[in-house]
Design an enzyme around this catalytic site. Structure first.
Site, PDB file in Angstrom:
ATOM      1  N   ASP A 188      13.002 -34.317  33.773  1.00  6.60           N
ATOM      2  CA  ASP A 188      12.984 -34.591  32.339  1.00  6.60           C
ATOM      3  C   ASP A 188      13.996 -35.688  32.005  1.00  6.60           C
ATOM      4  O   ASP A 188      15.154 -35.614  32.406  1.00  6.60           O
ATOM      5  CB  ASP A 188      13.327 -33.298  31.589  1.00  6.60           C
ATOM      6  CG  ASP A 188      13.161 -33.413  30.094  1.00  6.60           C
ATOM      7  OD1 ASP A 188      12.261 -34.156  29.644  1.00  6.60           O
ATOM      8  OD2 ASP A 188      13.912 -32.739  29.368  1.00  6.60           O
ATOM      9  N   HIS A 189      13.565 -36.711  31.282  1.00 12.14           N
ATOM     10  CA  HIS A 189      14.444 -37.788  30.822  1.00 12.14           C
ATOM     11  C   HIS A 189      15.216 -38.477  31.951  1.00 12.14           C
ATOM     12  O   HIS A 189      16.436 -38.684  31.851  1.00 12.14           O
ATOM     13  CB  HIS A 189      15.426 -37.267  29.764  1.00 12.14           C
ATOM     14  CG  HIS A 189      14.779 -36.954  28.454  1.00 12.14           C
ATOM     15  ND1 HIS A 189      14.298 -37.910  27.588  1.00 12.14           N
ATOM     16  CD2 HIS A 189      14.508 -35.757  27.859  1.00 12.14           C
ATOM     17  CE1 HIS A 189      13.758 -37.330  26.534  1.00 12.14           C
ATOM     18  NE2 HIS A 189      13.861 -36.023  26.679  1.00 12.14           N
ATOM     19  N   ASP A 227      12.546 -42.436  31.186  1.00 13.10           N
ATOM     20  CA  ASP A 227      12.763 -42.605  29.748  1.00 13.10           C
ATOM     21  C   ASP A 227      13.420 -43.951  29.475  1.00 13.10           C
ATOM     22  O   ASP A 227      14.630 -44.097  29.543  1.00 13.10           O
ATOM     23  CB  ASP A 227      13.628 -41.466  29.211  1.00 13.10           C
ATOM     24  CG  ASP A 227      13.824 -41.551  27.708  1.00 13.10           C
ATOM     25  OD1 ASP A 227      13.282 -42.488  27.087  1.00 13.10           O
ATOM     26  OD2 ASP A 227      14.506 -40.674  27.147  1.00 13.10           O
ATOM     27  N   HIS A 254      15.996 -32.918  19.727  1.00 15.15           N
ATOM     28  CA  HIS A 254      16.470 -32.021  20.774  1.00 15.15           C
ATOM     29  C   HIS A 254      17.478 -31.034  20.190  1.00 15.15           C
ATOM     30  O   HIS A 254      18.329 -31.399  19.386  1.00 15.15           O
ATOM     31  CB  HIS A 254      17.156 -32.813  21.894  1.00 15.15           C
ATOM     32  CG  HIS A 254      16.211 -33.638  22.713  1.00 15.15           C
ATOM     33  ND1 HIS A 254      16.455 -34.947  23.041  1.00 15.15           N
ATOM     34  CD2 HIS A 254      15.019 -33.328  23.276  1.00 15.15           C
ATOM     35  CE1 HIS A 254      15.457 -35.417  23.772  1.00 15.15           C
ATOM     36  NE2 HIS A 254      14.573 -34.453  23.923  1.00 15.15           N
ATOM     37  N   HIS A 259       8.421 -33.614  22.798  1.00 14.54           N
ATOM     38  CA  HIS A 259       9.802 -33.242  23.124  1.00 14.54           C
ATOM     39  C   HIS A 259      10.458 -32.611  21.901  1.00 14.54           C
ATOM     40  O   HIS A 259      10.010 -32.799  20.777  1.00 14.54           O
ATOM     41  CB  HIS A 259      10.595 -34.473  23.564  1.00 14.54           C
ATOM     42  CG  HIS A 259      10.290 -34.921  24.947  1.00 14.54           C
ATOM     43  ND1 HIS A 259      11.206 -34.880  25.976  1.00 14.54           N
ATOM     44  CD2 HIS A 259       9.149 -35.412  25.499  1.00 14.54           C
ATOM     45  CE1 HIS A 259      10.643 -35.339  27.091  1.00 14.54           C
ATOM     46  NE2 HIS A 259       9.398 -35.670  26.816  1.00 14.54           N
ATOM     47  N   GLY A 260      11.542 -31.869  22.141  1.00 12.44           N
ATOM     48  CA  GLY A 260      12.224 -31.224  21.031  1.00 12.44           C
ATOM     49  C   GLY A 260      11.384 -30.139  20.397  1.00 12.44           C
ATOM     50  O   GLY A 260      11.340 -29.989  19.174  1.00 12.44           O
ATOM     51  N   SER A 285      11.750 -26.876  20.491  1.00 16.52           N
ATOM     52  CA  SER A 285      12.456 -25.684  20.024  1.00 16.52           C
ATOM     53  C   SER A 285      12.683 -25.743  18.518  1.00 16.52           C
ATOM     54  O   SER A 285      12.926 -26.811  17.957  1.00 16.52           O
ATOM     55  CB  SER A 285      13.808 -25.549  20.732  1.00 16.52           C
ATOM     56  OG  SER A 285      13.645 -25.217  22.091  1.00 16.52           O
TER      57      SER A 285
END
Length: 288
Positions: free
Chosen positions: A80-81, A102, A178, A208-209, A211
């Site tokens: 990730d990233h 990224d 995030h 992404h992000g 949550s």
């Protein structure tokens, strides 16, 4: 079974569901994701940020690869990233089946050049590649960072980017951040931008992000065209909230006494997200 991201998400795209990419930080989180995926018969992505990879060390992923390879449930191990070509090569050498490069903070042409370089290297050995256009916000509560002001993905630019790079999946910026949102920060996704992008490109799209966003917005995003949703903070918060509770009430120091309830707390979040993504009981689609 350990599979490529291409295969995992192609089935999700065809059947209109999404798959959770859960950021793990140690073996407890790996257990939580793998065991809950098996219990729910749901495909899953084990996602690792470069800082988490450095903390866990390369050798740790021999265990992760063996555990997932021996499972009847399809898994992807994903970087990730990744911030550089070296980050990506390190993950590939550890046995990851998918990597993210990224370059979203680079000038557009530099992002194209870097992503294309990673795609050429990764595809030569069967590894899938994710890239990002636009920027993800930051709540200040995640090691994954982000920016103070979101730059939304330009749909026309996304179409050009996918064509020129050959990337397999694209992370789009539609208003997420995030981490856990502060009480005075209310996320609002621009689903019209997502719909425009989905009409222009034919590859799986990534959120992404994921949550702390409203469930109804996540469900709508999946309906429009998101096939992968990144989850980290929600799961980790549940785990460590339970850990703090246990340690505040006891003087134990044995991990096998402290952590089982923490793992169960993380599993509850994972199960809730899998239900939201409509990925429960989808393993059978990979066995046909």
């Amino acid at each position: 079974m350990l599979v490529s991201m291409n295969y995992l998400l192609s089935v999700a795209k065809k059947n209109k569901f999404a798959i959770g990419a859960f950021n793990v930080a140690d073996s407890s989180f790996v257990r939580a994701v793998v065991e809950e995926a098996e219990a729910c018969q749901a495909p899953a992505i084990i996602s690792i940020h470069p800082t988490e990879l450095s903390f866990l060390t390369d050798d740790f992923f021999a265990y992760v690869a063996k555990r997932t390879s021996n499972s009847p449930v399809p898994f992807v191990i994903h970087l990730d990233h990744g911030g550089s070509f070296d980050d990506v090569m390190r993950a590939i050498s550890c046995g990851f089946t998918s990597v993210m490069i990224d370059g979203s903070l680079l000038p557009y042409e530099d992002n194209v050049t870097l992503t294309k370089k990673v795609v050429e290297a990764a595809h030569s050995i069967g590894v899938s590649v994710e890239a990002e256009l636009g920027t993800i916000g930051s709540t200040g509560t995640s090691v994954e960072g982000g920016v103070s002001k979101v730059i939304y993905t330009d749909p026309a630019e996304a179409e050009d980017f996918v064509t020129r790079t050959g990337v397999d999946t694209l992370a789009v910026a539609i208003g997420t951040a995030h981490g856990i949102y502060p009480k005075d920060m209310e996320p609002k996704l621009k689903l019209d931008i997502l719909a425009d992008i989905a009409n222009r490109v034919d590859i799986p799209l990534v959120l992404h992000g994921g949550s702390a966003n409203p469930d109804e917005e996540i469900a709508s995003a999946i309906e429009i065209g998101i096939q992968k949703v990144n989850i980290s903070s929600d799961m980790k918060a549940a785990y460590f909230d339970k850990c703090r509770e246990i340690l505040s009430e006891n003087t134990w120091w044995d991990p096998n006494v402290i952590y089982p309830d923490c793992i169960d707390a993380a599993k509850e979040v994972i199960r809730t997200k899998m239900k939201l993504f409509n990925s429960i009981n989808k393993v059978e689609l990979y066995l046909q």
